[in-house]
Design a protein around this motif. Structure first.
Motif, PDB file in Angstrom:
ATOM      1  N   VAL A   4      -6.706   2.208   0.002  1.00 17.74           N
ATOM      2  CA  VAL A   4      -5.721   1.885  -1.032  1.00 17.74           C
ATOM      3  C   VAL A   4      -5.923   0.451  -1.506  1.00 17.74           C
ATOM      4  O   VAL A   4      -5.909   0.159  -2.703  1.00 17.74           O
ATOM      5  CB  VAL A   4      -4.288   2.091  -0.498  1.00 17.74           C
TER       6      VAL A   4
ATOM      7  N   SER B  11      -4.227   9.180  -7.223  1.00 18.75           N
ATOM      8  CA  SER B  11      -3.554   9.571  -5.981  1.00 18.75           C
ATOM      9  C   SER B  11      -4.516  10.148  -4.945  1.00 18.75           C
ATOM     10  O   SER B  11      -4.181  10.228  -3.759  1.00 18.75           O
ATOM     11  CB  SER B  11      -2.453  10.603  -6.279  1.00 18.75           C
TER      12      SER B  11
ATOM     13  N   THR C 176       0.832  -1.204   0.000  1.00 16.37           N
ATOM     14  CA  THR C 176       0.000   0.000   0.000  1.00 16.37           C
ATOM     15  C   THR C 176       0.864   1.250   0.000  1.00 16.37           C
ATOM     16  O   THR C 176       0.463   2.289  -0.537  1.00 16.37           O
ATOM     17  CB  THR C 176      -0.940   0.010   1.214  1.00 16.37           C
ATOM     18  N   GLN C 177       2.063   1.149   0.572  1.00 18.58           N
ATOM     19  CA  GLN C 177       2.971   2.300   0.605  1.00 18.58           C
ATOM     20  C   GLN C 177       3.560   2.613  -0.775  1.00 18.58           C
ATOM     21  O   GLN C 177       4.089   3.705  -0.982  1.00 18.58           O
ATOM     22  CB  GLN C 177       4.103   2.052   1.606  1.00 18.58           C
TER      23      GLN C 177
ATOM     24  N   CYS D 138      -5.200   8.556  -1.469  1.00 27.79           N
ATOM     25  CA  CYS D 138      -4.333   8.734  -0.300  1.00 27.79           C
ATOM     26  C   CYS D 138      -4.966   9.646   0.751  1.00 27.79           C
ATOM     27  O   CYS D 138      -4.569   9.610   1.922  1.00 27.79           O
ATOM     28  CB  CYS D 138      -2.982   9.295  -0.729  1.00 27.79           C
TER      29      CYS D 138
ATOM     30  N   CYS E  78       0.608   5.006  -1.704  1.00 23.43           N
ATOM     31  CA  CYS E  78       0.532   6.135  -0.784  1.00 23.43           C
ATOM     32  C   CYS E  78       1.612   5.958   0.276  1.00 23.43           C
ATOM     33  O   CYS E  78       1.472   5.106   1.169  1.00 23.43           O
ATOM     34  CB  CYS E  78      -0.832   6.215  -0.113  1.00 23.43           C
TER      35      CYS E  78
ATOM     36  N   THR F 214       2.422   7.430   2.833  1.00 18.54           N
ATOM     37  CA  THR F 214       2.068   7.667   4.231  1.00 18.54           C
ATOM     38  C   THR F 214       1.056   6.662   4.764  1.00 18.54           C
ATOM     39  O   THR F 214       0.618   6.778   5.909  1.00 18.54           O
ATOM     40  CB  THR F 214       1.496   9.082   4.404  1.00 18.54           C
ATOM     41  N   ASN F 215       0.667   5.671   3.956  1.00 17.21           N
ATOM     42  CA  ASN F 215      -0.310   4.681   4.411  1.00 17.21           C
ATOM     43  C   ASN F 215       0.284   3.850   5.549  1.00 17.21           C
ATOM     44  O   ASN F 215       1.401   3.346   5.448  1.00 17.21           O
ATOM     45  CB  ASN F 215      -0.699   3.760   3.256  1.00 17.21           C
TER      46      ASN F 215
END
Length: 346
Positions: free
Chosen positions: A264, A286, A244-245, A289, A248, A250-251
């Motif tokens: 995500v 995006s 997931t990162q 996110c 995003c 920052t996930n």
């Protein structure tokens, strides 16, 4: 504020799951002693009426969208795992979907779960006339691969295998079973690092030609450790391994969130279902996110809270040695592999 409370509720349940769901990490590609990949599968040993009763379907099988079979994680039912998330989303999309309920809260022998999946895949394909997608969380993202490995007739019926934090090669996490005489549920033993089950699952190949495999996981997964053990690499299937990162940065979703409300993960699942081949993170907008929850999850719905709460007994049964609150059984060793698993039988 309501969305934040949803995260808190699910995260707190996740702590129980993270302490207890113990999948496995085995070497892929092992060939010695295991059945060839093209040998016909065995007859199903589970009584037909039990297989039929375990499958529940919803919607119009003639819908133009790809049908989905929902497959639950260890210790939970499809209702607890999906009724407030993906089942709701697919219903609102008018997508035909089915869910299979495993014996013993998905804590029993995964070889038996493989028979339930074999029946379910055949039945959903019969109802729809389409190649289907199998969507699963944790064990549910892995165990379809057991059915595909040992029942080759299923492979033409399946278009997508989508695993959310799947235990494809397991974990090095462990609650308290092993070595004997410690006791754990059968599915926990089988998902331990180096188990015979995992060696058999990943023998000869991990994927099959003509099937798309999407693996979505989080680098913050505390259950499937290391998180990269979710990934698939060998065989003829089309494979997409996505953290997931990667979408995003920052996930911070944990194991439980990836399989429930993570937006995500949902975006990648939808991408896999709505496009040829596995999910492509480059196609994910995006804007996901900035979303706190996957779409279709209603923070004001009672089910958003009741279903995770209903999962607590199963989570605790897995997390706490010697505690069983859902009627499953604990054993002092991994279940013996069935004869069909071996090249020479038994």
């Amino acid at each position: 504020m309501i969305s934040r409370r949803v995260h808190i509720v699910v995260l707190s349940l996740g702590l129980a799951l993270l302490l207890g769901l113990a999948p496995a990490f085995a070497q892929a590609g092992t060939t010695s002693g295991f059945a060839p990949i093209d040998r016909p599968g065995p007859e199903l040993s589970v009584p037909p009426e039990q297989l039929r009763e375990a499958l529940r379907c919803h919607g119009d099988p003639g819908s133009g969208q790809q049908p989905v079979l929902l497959n639950p994680a260890t210790s939970v039912t499809p209702e607890q795992n999906y009724s407030w998330t993906y089942a709701k989303a697919f219903t609102e999309q008018d997508r035909f979907w089915c869910a299979v309920t495993m014996p013993e809260h998905t804590l029993g022998d995964i070889q038996v779960a493989g028979e339930y999946l074999a029946h379910s895949v055949r039945e959903v394909h019969r109802l729809t006339g389409k190649r289907i997608a199998v969507l699963g969380h944790s064990q549910g993202g892995m165990n379809m691969r057991w059915s595909l490995r040992f029942w080759p007739d299923l492979r033409p019926l399946v278009d997508d295998v989508i695993g959310m934090a799947p235990s494809n090669h397991g974990t090095q996490s462990l609650k308290g079973c092993g070595p004997a005489p410690a006791e754990c549920e059968p599915a926990v033993w089988q998902q331990l690092a180096g188990s015979e089950f995992m060696r058999a699952l990943n023998s000869r190949t991990e994927t099959f030609e003509g099937i798309s495999y999407t693996v979505v996981y989080s680098r913050f997964d505390e259950v499937v450790t290391p998180p990269e053990s979710s990934e698939l690499h060998t065989g003829g299937g089309l494979i997409s391994n996505v953290a997931t990162q990667d979408v995003c940065a920052t996930n911070t979703s944990s194991h439980l969130l990836v399989g429930t409300i993570d937006p995500v993960t949902y975006a990648l699942v939808e991408d896999a279902l709505n496009n040829p081949g596995p999910a492509d993170p480059a196609r994910v907008d995006s804007s996901v996110c900035g979303q706190p929850l996957m779409p279709h999850v209603d923070p004001a719905s009672v089910d958003t809270y009741l279903q995770p709460v209903a999962a607590i007994p199963g989570l605790l049964s897995t997390a706490l040695p010697g505690v069983n609150l859902v009627g499953g059984r604990s054993v002092d060793r991994e279940p013996r592999l069935r004869c069909y698993v071996y090249a020479a039988g038994c």
